[in-house]
Design a protein around this motif. Structure first.
Motif, PDB file in Angstrom:
ATOM      1  N   ARG A 238     -26.387 -47.886  -9.761  1.00 57.84           N
ATOM      2  CA  ARG A 238     -25.523 -46.544  -9.494  1.00 57.84           C
ATOM      3  C   ARG A 238     -24.352 -46.599 -10.409  1.00 57.84           C
ATOM      4  O   ARG A 238     -23.610 -45.713 -10.793  1.00 57.84           O
ATOM      5  CB  ARG A 238     -25.434 -45.984  -8.052  1.00 57.84           C
ATOM      6  N   THR A 239     -23.482 -47.848  -9.966  1.00 56.22           N
ATOM      7  CA  THR A 239     -22.184 -47.897 -10.551  1.00 56.22           C
ATOM      8  C   THR A 239     -22.281 -48.067 -11.899  1.00 56.22           C
ATOM      9  O   THR A 239     -21.398 -47.259 -12.675  1.00 56.22           O
ATOM     10  CB  THR A 239     -21.580 -49.189 -10.104  1.00 56.22           C
ATOM     11  N   PHE A 240     -23.229 -48.649 -12.724  1.00 50.14           N
ATOM     12  CA  PHE A 240     -23.527 -48.689 -14.066  1.00 50.14           C
ATOM     13  C   PHE A 240     -23.646 -47.490 -14.529  1.00 50.14           C
ATOM     14  O   PHE A 240     -23.160 -46.939 -15.499  1.00 50.14           O
ATOM     15  CB  PHE A 240     -24.607 -49.535 -14.507  1.00 50.14           C
ATOM     16  N   ARG A 241     -24.860 -46.741 -14.072  1.00 47.13           N
ATOM     17  CA  ARG A 241     -25.012 -45.265 -14.419  1.00 47.13           C
ATOM     18  C   ARG A 241     -23.797 -44.374 -14.344  1.00 47.13           C
ATOM     19  O   ARG A 241     -23.666 -43.614 -15.359  1.00 47.13           O
ATOM     20  CB  ARG A 241     -26.213 -44.687 -13.624  1.00 47.13           C
ATOM     21  N   ALA A 242     -23.102 -44.516 -13.308  1.00 48.09           N
ATOM     22  CA  ALA A 242     -21.753 -43.631 -13.129  1.00 48.09           C
ATOM     23  C   ALA A 242     -20.984 -43.801 -14.166  1.00 48.09           C
ATOM     24  O   ALA A 242     -20.300 -42.662 -15.038  1.00 48.09           O
ATOM     25  CB  ALA A 242     -21.295 -43.929 -11.898  1.00 48.09           C
ATOM     26  N   HIS A 243     -20.853 -45.166 -14.686  1.00 51.30           N
ATOM     27  CA  HIS A 243     -19.846 -45.266 -15.833  1.00 51.30           C
ATOM     28  C   HIS A 243     -20.337 -44.772 -16.993  1.00 51.30           C
ATOM     29  O   HIS A 243     -19.856 -44.443 -17.928  1.00 51.30           O
ATOM     30  CB  HIS A 243     -19.659 -47.001 -16.015  1.00 51.30           C
ATOM     31  N   GLN A 244     -21.709 -45.083 -17.386  1.00 46.70           N
ATOM     32  CA  GLN A 244     -22.485 -44.624 -18.714  1.00 46.70           C
ATOM     33  C   GLN A 244     -22.340 -43.012 -18.707  1.00 46.70           C
ATOM     34  O   GLN A 244     -22.061 -42.597 -19.669  1.00 46.70           O
ATOM     35  CB  GLN A 244     -23.820 -45.012 -18.730  1.00 46.70           C
ATOM     36  N   ASN A 245     -22.307 -42.251 -17.572  1.00 48.05           N
ATOM     37  CA  ASN A 245     -22.382 -40.830 -17.469  1.00 48.05           C
ATOM     38  C   ASN A 245     -20.968 -40.523 -18.008  1.00 48.05           C
ATOM     39  O   ASN A 245     -20.700 -39.506 -18.697  1.00 48.05           O
ATOM     40  CB  ASN A 245     -22.830 -40.223 -16.190  1.00 48.05           C
ATOM     41  N   CYS A 246     -20.000 -41.130 -17.387  1.00 46.52           N
ATOM     42  CA  CYS A 246     -18.301 -40.978 -17.655  1.00 46.52           C
ATOM     43  C   CYS A 246     -18.102 -41.052 -19.420  1.00 46.52           C
ATOM     44  O   CYS A 246     -17.534 -40.367 -20.090  1.00 46.52           O
ATOM     45  CB  CYS A 246     -17.536 -41.858 -16.847  1.00 46.52           C
ATOM     46  N   VAL A 247     -18.892 -42.291 -19.740  1.00 43.66           N
ATOM     47  CA  VAL A 247     -18.658 -42.609 -21.310  1.00 43.66           C
ATOM     48  C   VAL A 247     -19.406 -41.406 -22.019  1.00 43.66           C
ATOM     49  O   VAL A 247     -18.696 -40.900 -22.985  1.00 43.66           O
ATOM     50  CB  VAL A 247     -19.139 -44.012 -21.491  1.00 43.66           C
ATOM     51  N   GLU A 248     -20.402 -40.921 -21.583  1.00 43.16           N
ATOM     52  CA  GLU A 248     -21.194 -39.805 -22.250  1.00 43.16           C
ATOM     53  C   GLU A 248     -20.545 -38.546 -22.397  1.00 43.16           C
ATOM     54  O   GLU A 248     -20.673 -37.878 -23.205  1.00 43.16           O
ATOM     55  CB  GLU A 248     -22.498 -39.754 -21.784  1.00 43.16           C
ATOM     56  N   CYS A 249     -19.556 -38.229 -21.396  1.00 42.90           N
ATOM     57  CA  CYS A 249     -18.988 -37.133 -21.281  1.00 42.90           C
ATOM     58  C   CYS A 249     -17.771 -37.052 -21.977  1.00 42.90           C
ATOM     59  O   CYS A 249     -17.094 -36.229 -22.439  1.00 42.90           O
ATOM     60  CB  CYS A 249     -18.643 -36.764 -19.856  1.00 42.90           C
ATOM     61  N   TYR A 250     -17.236 -38.180 -22.254  1.00 44.81           N
ATOM     62  CA  TYR A 250     -15.867 -38.509 -22.765  1.00 44.81           C
ATOM     63  C   TYR A 250     -15.616 -37.719 -24.118  1.00 44.81           C
ATOM     64  O   TYR A 250     -14.486 -37.217 -24.552  1.00 44.81           O
ATOM     65  CB  TYR A 250     -15.474 -40.006 -22.853  1.00 44.81           C
ATOM     66  N   PRO A 251     -16.718 -37.825 -25.379  1.00 43.98           N
ATOM     67  CA  PRO A 251     -16.279 -37.056 -26.286  1.00 43.98           C
ATOM     68  C   PRO A 251     -16.317 -35.299 -26.262  1.00 43.98           C
ATOM     69  O   PRO A 251     -15.635 -34.998 -27.011  1.00 43.98           O
ATOM     70  CB  PRO A 251     -17.765 -37.409 -27.358  1.00 43.98           C
TER      71      PRO A 251
END
Length: 173
Positions: free
Chosen positions: A82-95
């Motif tokens: 969940r921690t890893f996926r939460a970070h990935q989701n944040c990275v995906e939204c950044y652009p």
């Protein structure tokens, strides 16, 4: 860092964003001469949101150490995933955030874009903390992030339309 750190970061960002004095980007964009620089108020939210992204990446690192998950593995206990996926989701939204932020700042208002950018930083932190606890607890942060994207997009569109009307139809709104 404690759980209150995003609010401190947002406060510092707001104080930095209130540093005014540079001309608006839309004035340069719709005039014949462009100076080719970005005002410091325009760069403040991306800098601080990038700092938050670094902090979230560090939280993934702490989770890796706590659950003994060695890189490059991305599977492990549910809390790590969940921690890893939460970070990935944040990275995906950044652009998407950067494009909407800059569009709003260039065509509508830098100060408004900076203020909404601070809401984005807080929304992503709420999302991340909720997701780490439970997948259902991520929804308030998700909805707030969605509201930020819609707000920045609409304001950017309003600014673009206002600029087109001003330049080509000589209608001043």
């Amino acid at each position: 860092m404690g759980t209150d750190s995003p609010f401190l970061l947002a406060a510092v960002s707001l104080l930095s964003a209130l540093h005014m004095g540079e001309p608006k980007m839309s004035a340069y964009l719709f005039s014949s001469g462009s100076s080719g620089y970005l005002p410091s108020t325009f760069l403040t939210p991306p800098y601080h949101s990038g700092s938050v992204s670094g902090y979230l990446a560090r939280r993934v690192g702490w989770s890796r150490m706590a659950h003994k998950v060695l890189p490059p593995s991305v599977t492990g206990p549910p809390q790590f995933e969940r921690t890893f996926r939460a970070h990935q989701n944040c990275v995906e939204c950044y652009p998407v955030f950067l494009v909407t932020l800059w569009t709003c700042g260039m065509f509508f208002s830098e100060l408004t874009a900076a203020a909404v950018g601070l809401v984005y930083i807080i929304a992503r932190q709420i999302y991340f903390n909720g997701y780490v606890k439970s997948t259902k607890k991520r929804l308030p942060g998700f909805y707030l992030t969605l509201a930020v994207f819609v707000t920045l997009s609409l304001l950017g569109l309003i600014g673009i339309l206002r600029g087109i009307l001003h330049k080509y139809l000589h209608i001043h709104l």
